[in-house]
Design a protein around this motif. Structure first.
Motif, PDB file in Angstrom:
ATOM      1  N   UNK A  77     -41.650 -26.388 -33.791  1.00 34.92           N
ATOM      2  CA  UNK A  77     -42.371 -27.118 -32.275  1.00 34.92           C
ATOM      3  C   UNK A  77     -42.307 -26.349 -31.625  1.00 34.92           C
ATOM      4  N   UNK A  78     -41.368 -26.123 -31.139  1.00 33.04           N
ATOM      5  CA  UNK A  78     -40.916 -24.736 -30.096  1.00 33.04           C
ATOM      6  C   UNK A  78     -41.753 -23.913 -29.721  1.00 33.04           C
ATOM      7  N   UNK A 105     -33.563 -31.540 -20.439  1.00 27.45           N
ATOM      8  CA  UNK A 105     -35.151 -31.487 -21.016  1.00 27.45           C
ATOM      9  C   UNK A 105     -35.184 -31.998 -23.038  1.00 27.45           C
ATOM     10  N   UNK A 106     -34.034 -31.558 -23.345  1.00 34.63           N
ATOM     11  CA  UNK A 106     -33.720 -31.964 -24.707  1.00 34.63           C
ATOM     12  C   UNK A 106     -34.562 -30.953 -26.277  1.00 34.63           C
ATOM     13  N   UNK A 143     -46.107 -31.086 -21.794  1.00 32.71           N
ATOM     14  CA  UNK A 143     -44.334 -31.401 -21.970  1.00 32.71           C
ATOM     15  C   UNK A 143     -44.145 -32.386 -22.717  1.00 32.71           C
ATOM     16  N   UNK A 144     -43.409 -31.951 -23.835  1.00 31.87           N
ATOM     17  CA  UNK A 144     -43.349 -33.724 -24.628  1.00 31.87           C
ATOM     18  C   UNK A 144     -42.291 -34.610 -23.523  1.00 31.87           C
ATOM     19  N   UNK A 145     -42.221 -36.494 -24.691  1.00 27.37           N
ATOM     20  CA  UNK A 145     -41.318 -37.155 -23.144  1.00 27.37           C
ATOM     21  C   UNK A 145     -40.382 -36.796 -24.197  1.00 27.37           C
ATOM     22  N   UNK A 193     -44.150 -22.926 -26.488  1.00 32.24           N
ATOM     23  CA  UNK A 193     -44.477 -21.373 -26.244  1.00 32.24           C
ATOM     24  C   UNK A 193     -45.967 -20.518 -26.179  1.00 32.24           C
ATOM     25  N   UNK A 194     -46.397 -20.176 -27.452  1.00 30.28           N
ATOM     26  CA  UNK A 194     -47.977 -20.473 -27.681  1.00 30.28           C
ATOM     27  C   UNK A 194     -49.290 -20.952 -26.323  1.00 30.28           C
ATOM     28  N   UNK A 195     -48.695 -22.869 -26.616  1.00 32.12           N
ATOM     29  CA  UNK A 195     -49.511 -22.936 -25.352  1.00 32.12           C
ATOM     30  C   UNK A 195     -48.881 -22.401 -24.066  1.00 32.12           C
TER      31      UNK A 195
END
Length: 79
Positions: free
Chosen positions: A60-61, A51-52, A76-78, A65-67
């Motif tokens: 960003x992480x 997933x990188x 999910x980001x690309x 998490x908060x989302x």
């Protein structure tokens, strides 16, 4: 194989930094914060090398998490 080694080396550092942000933001003890983090779908993605996610900044992480915590899902980001 090198990428998996990098992930194994950095995951504890990322986890500690995320736990610290969770503790401060939600006023939780470290044990409770870690328990909440480990139970998320977000953390399952973080543990997967492909997933990188582990290459993202802690900020960003934490946003991801908060989302999940606040919306019940993450965008999910690309990758």
């Amino acid at each position: 194989m090198m990428e998996k080694n990098k992930l194994a080396a950095i995951l504890p550092i990322i986890t500690a930094a995320l736990c610290d942000k969770i503790c401060k933001t939600y006023h939780l003890s470290e044990d409770i914060a870690l328990n909440k983090l480990y139970r998320t779908e977000f953390y399952k993605y973080l543990e997967q090398e492909e997933t990188k996610f582990w290459q993202y900044s802690v900020e960003k992480l934490f946003d991801l998490y908060q989302q999940e915590v606040e919306n019940g899902k993450i965008d999910l980001p690309e990758y």
